[in-house]
Scaffold this motif. Sequence first.
Motif, PDB file in Angstrom:
ATOM      1  N   THR B  15      31.661  44.181  24.064  1.00  0.00           N
ATOM      2  CA  THR B  15      32.984  43.821  24.589  1.00  0.00           C
ATOM      3  C   THR B  15      33.625  45.088  25.145  1.00  0.00           C
ATOM      4  N   ARG B  16      34.531  44.907  26.060  1.00  0.00           N
ATOM      5  CA  ARG B  16      35.142  46.015  26.782  1.00  0.00           C
ATOM      6  C   ARG B  16      36.661  45.879  26.738  1.00  0.00           C
ATOM      7  N   ASP B  17      37.328  46.963  27.121  1.00  0.00           N
ATOM      8  CA  ASP B  17      38.772  46.886  27.317  1.00  0.00           C
ATOM      9  C   ASP B  17      39.063  47.275  28.766  1.00  0.00           C
ATOM     10  N   TYR B  18      39.490  46.330  29.546  1.00  0.00           N
ATOM     11  CA  TYR B  18      39.749  46.601  30.962  1.00  0.00           C
ATOM     12  C   TYR B  18      41.213  46.935  31.232  1.00  0.00           C
ATOM     13  N   LYS B 170      46.590  41.278  29.971  1.00  0.00           N
ATOM     14  CA  LYS B 170      45.276  41.889  29.975  1.00  0.00           C
ATOM     15  C   LYS B 170      44.669  41.771  31.373  1.00  0.00           C
ATOM     16  N   LYS B 171      44.074  42.857  31.829  1.00  0.00           N
ATOM     17  CA  LYS B 171      43.346  42.786  33.101  1.00  0.00           C
ATOM     18  C   LYS B 171      42.039  42.051  32.884  1.00  0.00           C
ATOM     19  N   PRO B 173      38.067  41.488  33.894  1.00  0.00           N
ATOM     20  CA  PRO B 173      37.008  42.289  34.507  1.00  0.00           C
ATOM     21  C   PRO B 173      36.811  41.862  35.966  1.00  0.00           C
ATOM     22  N   LYS B 174      36.317  42.790  36.776  1.00  0.00           N
ATOM     23  CA  LYS B 174      35.917  42.438  38.150  1.00  0.00           C
ATOM     24  C   LYS B 174      34.494  41.902  38.090  1.00  0.00           C
ATOM     25  N   TYR B 238      31.836  46.649  40.518  1.00  0.00           N
ATOM     26  CA  TYR B 238      32.241  45.577  39.602  1.00  0.00           C
ATOM     27  C   TYR B 238      32.060  46.007  38.150  1.00  0.00           C
ATOM     28  N   ASP B 239      32.726  45.283  37.264  1.00  0.00           N
ATOM     29  CA  ASP B 239      32.581  45.512  35.821  1.00  0.00           C
ATOM     30  C   ASP B 239      31.466  44.660  35.238  1.00  0.00           C
ATOM     31  N   VAL B 288      28.838  49.015  32.892  1.00  0.00           N
ATOM     32  CA  VAL B 288      28.772  47.760  33.670  1.00  0.00           C
ATOM     33  C   VAL B 288      27.742  46.847  33.014  1.00  0.00           C
ATOM     34  N   THR B 315      36.517  39.996  24.729  1.00  0.00           N
ATOM     35  CA  THR B 315      36.960  41.152  25.512  1.00  0.00           C
ATOM     36  C   THR B 315      38.468  41.118  25.735  1.00  0.00           C
TER      37      THR B 315
END
Lengths: 399, 399
Positions: B15-18, B170-171, B173-174, B238-239, B288, B315
Motif C-alpha cells: 500500500t502507498r500514500d499518495y 486523499k489523492k 494514484p495515477k 503513473y503510480d 510504481v 491505500t
Amino acid sequence: MITVEQAWHIIQNQTRDYGTEAVAFERSLGRILAEDILADRDMPPFDRVTMDGIAINYTDFAGGNRSFTIAGTQAAGDEPLRGSKPDHCVEIMTGAVLPEGFDTIIRYEDVLITGNHAEVIVENIRRGQNIHNKGKDKQQGDVVAAKGRVISPALISIIASVGKTNVLVKKFPKVVIISSGDELVEVDETPAIYQIRRSNNYTIKAILQQQGLQIDMVHIPDEPNVTRDEISRCLDNYDVILLSGGISMGKFDYIPQALEEVGVTKLFHKVRQRPGKPFWFGANDKGVLVFAFPGNPVATFMCVHRYFLPWLQDTLGLLTQKRYAVLAADFTFEPDLEYFLQVQTTMAPDGRTMATPLAGNGSGDFANLADTDAFLQLPADRTDFEAGEVFELFQFNRN
Amino acid sequence: MITVEQAWHIIQNQTRDYGTEAVAFERSLGRILAEDILADRDMPPFDRVTMDGIAINYTDFAGGNRSFTIAGTQAAGDEPLRGSKPDHCVEIMTGAVLPEGFDTIIRYEDVLITGNHAEVIVENIRRGQNIHNKGKDKQQGDVVAAKGRVISPALISIIASVGKTNVLVKKFPKVVIISSGDELVEVDETPAIYQIRRSNNYTIKAILQQQGLQIDMVHIPDEPNVTRDEISRCLDNYDVILLSGGISMGKFDYIPQALEEVGVTKLFHKVRQRPGKPFWFGANDKGVLVFAFPGNPVATFMCVHRYFLPWLQDTLGLLTQKRYAVLAADFTFEPDLEYFLQVQTTMAPDGRTMATPLAGNGSGDFANLADTDAFLQLPADRTDFEAGEVFELFQFNRN
C-alpha cells in the motif's frame, strides 16, 4: 393522516416515462439501458483457443501418436492456418482461432518441444479440450443484455464487444431543488448567530449525483409572491421539483398555498412518520411532480431515500429488491408514528445484515446521520422493538 | 504456486500514500476525507425552535396562566426578540432562535389564537419542550467528521454547514490501463473473423470510475520492443500500471520479460485460483506497482475486485468490512484451486444475503458476468459445496 405505505402508493402511481436518448457508450455507466443489446456475431465468434500450447487432431492422438511435427505457429489475431496433415500440430496461443483440421489443444505444460517437434508427455487428453466453442455463450442475434438494466462495468464490456459505440438509455427527469428559509446563508458566508448555512440542497444534490442525475438549485426567500413566481417558473422548466422547508404550520410557510395557487394539486400533506411528518406531495396538470420535504436535514434525507429514489427507480423501470436487516439492540419508540431508525449496518459471519441503532438527537441532528449508513422502518403500531427482529432496511452512504 | 491469501498479503504490503489535495466541497463526493472536520460553532449554534407555535416562560404556565399576550412574531432567520414580560408569549417558527426570557415552545395545534392573545388548550406541557438546545449535537471545536471517511451525501451536509468550501481529501494514484493482444480491434471497428473488439480496458476503466478515479488507457501490439518502451514510459508517468493480457505461457506473451527488463521486480506470478491463475504482480524501485492480469475478461474483472480495489481501499485508508453470503444451491468444483464463483445475490426476509451460483462458460464468458452481481470465494481444499454454507462475498455491479 396517511401511512408511509399509503404515501408510497400515491407516489408510485405517479411514475412517469421521460423517454430515451442515445449516449456514447463510454458515458453510459450507471444509466438504464433502453434497448436490447444483441450479439453482432456468435460469442465467441470462432472456436477460440483458451490455453497456450499446441493444436492437434485428436484422431492422431487416439491412434497412438505422441510426437507431432510443428507445421507453424499461430498467435491470437493471426489468420488461421490452413492445410493440416496427419501427425502435424500448430503452436497456438490463447485467443487464437482453432485452425482448420485441428480439434484439440494441449497446453505447453504437457508437451516437450525440441526443434520443430512436440512430444505429448501426458495421457489424459480429451477431444476438444481447451477450446471455447463458437457460439457457446451466445449466438448471433441473441439478446446479450436486456433493456431495463443498469449499465454496470460488466455491461460496458458487452456493449464494447458488440461494437455499440452509442447506446440508447432512459432519460432522467429534469430536477430542480428549491430551498427556502430566511435563516439560511451560503456555505462561504459567516452566519449571524440566528442563521445557519444552507446544506440540505447540497446533500440532495449529492444523493442524486450518485444516481447519475445533474440537477439545478434555486433558493427563495420567505416571501409569498417570490415563492409563487419562482415555483411557477420551475414548473415550466422541470419535470420534478424537490422542495426543502416551508411546509409546516409556520406563519411564513407559504409553500403549500403557493403550490396550489400555481396549479399544483395536493396529493397528500403529512404522513404518519418520524422524521418527515409534514411531507407534502402534489402534481400539476402537465404531470410535473412536487416533492415538498420538511426543512429539517434528517427528515429531508430520509424522505429522499424512502420516497424519491424508489419513485426514480420505478420511473426508470428498474427492478429493485426489498432489503432487510436484523435489529442488533432493543429499541423503544412511543409515538404512534412509523419511525425511520438510523442504524449502522455490519455483516455477520452467517451472512445476516445486522443493524445497530444510533438514534441521534432528532431530525436536526445531521452529525449523527453521517455516522450511520441506513435506516430501519419500524411499524407504528408498536412501542418496543427487540434485538433479533427483522425490519425493512433502506440503505444510504454505501460505498 | 501461492494461494489467494498469500497473494493478497503481498499486495497489501505494497500500500502507498499518495498524499492529499484540496478540492471544492461540491466536488468532494466519494473522495476520502484527509482532515478532521471541526464544528465551527456549536451544533445547533443556538437554542433552536423545532415546532411552529408560541414561546412561553414555563414559570407563567406553572403558575396557572393559560392566556398569553402575543408580544411579537419571530421567524427563522430573524434576530431574536428581547425584553420579555410576564404572561407574554412570542409567535415563533421552526428554526428560529429561542428569544431571551422564554424557555418552552407550545405548538400551534395546542393553542387557540384570537387577535393578539394565545390560549393554551392542553395541560401536558414540559419545561424546555420543542427546543433543540445549543451544542446538544456537537460543541464548537468538536470533530464532526473524522478523517479517513468516504465523503457521503450526509458528510456533504456537515461540510457545508461548517462552511468548509474546500476540503482536504486523499489523492488518488495515477493509474493507466495497458491492453495488449494483436487480436484486439477498437470498438468502432469491424473485427475480422479472427479478431475481437477491445473491452477489458473499458470495463476496468468503468470499475475505477465508480470509485472516482479517472484513468488513462494505452494499447500496445504484441511486439517486445514496443512493449518494453511503452511500459517504461508508463513507469515514469503513473503510480500504478494495470495490464490486461500477455502474461501466460504464449510465445508472444512478452510482458513478464519486458517488465523485468525495465526494472519491475516480480513479487509473484500465478495464483492458485480460477479464474485469473496467470496473475503477475510487481513493483519497481520507485514504488510504481504493476498489476498484470490475464487477458480473459472475467479473470481480469475478478482480479480487479479481489486485489486491486481492496489495495486501493487500504491505500486510501478506508476501513472495509468482510462480507458474507449463504450459498443457495449445491455446487461442485474439482480443480485444486480457489474458485471465484459468480453468483446472483438476493436478500432473504430474515436478513441473510443468499448467493445463487451462475457459473457461466469459463473465463471468456463475460455475457454471464453481467447477469451476476458478486462472486463467492470457495476454498481450494474442497470439491463439494453445499447449499446453506456461508462463504466470503465480493460484490460488484451494485446499484
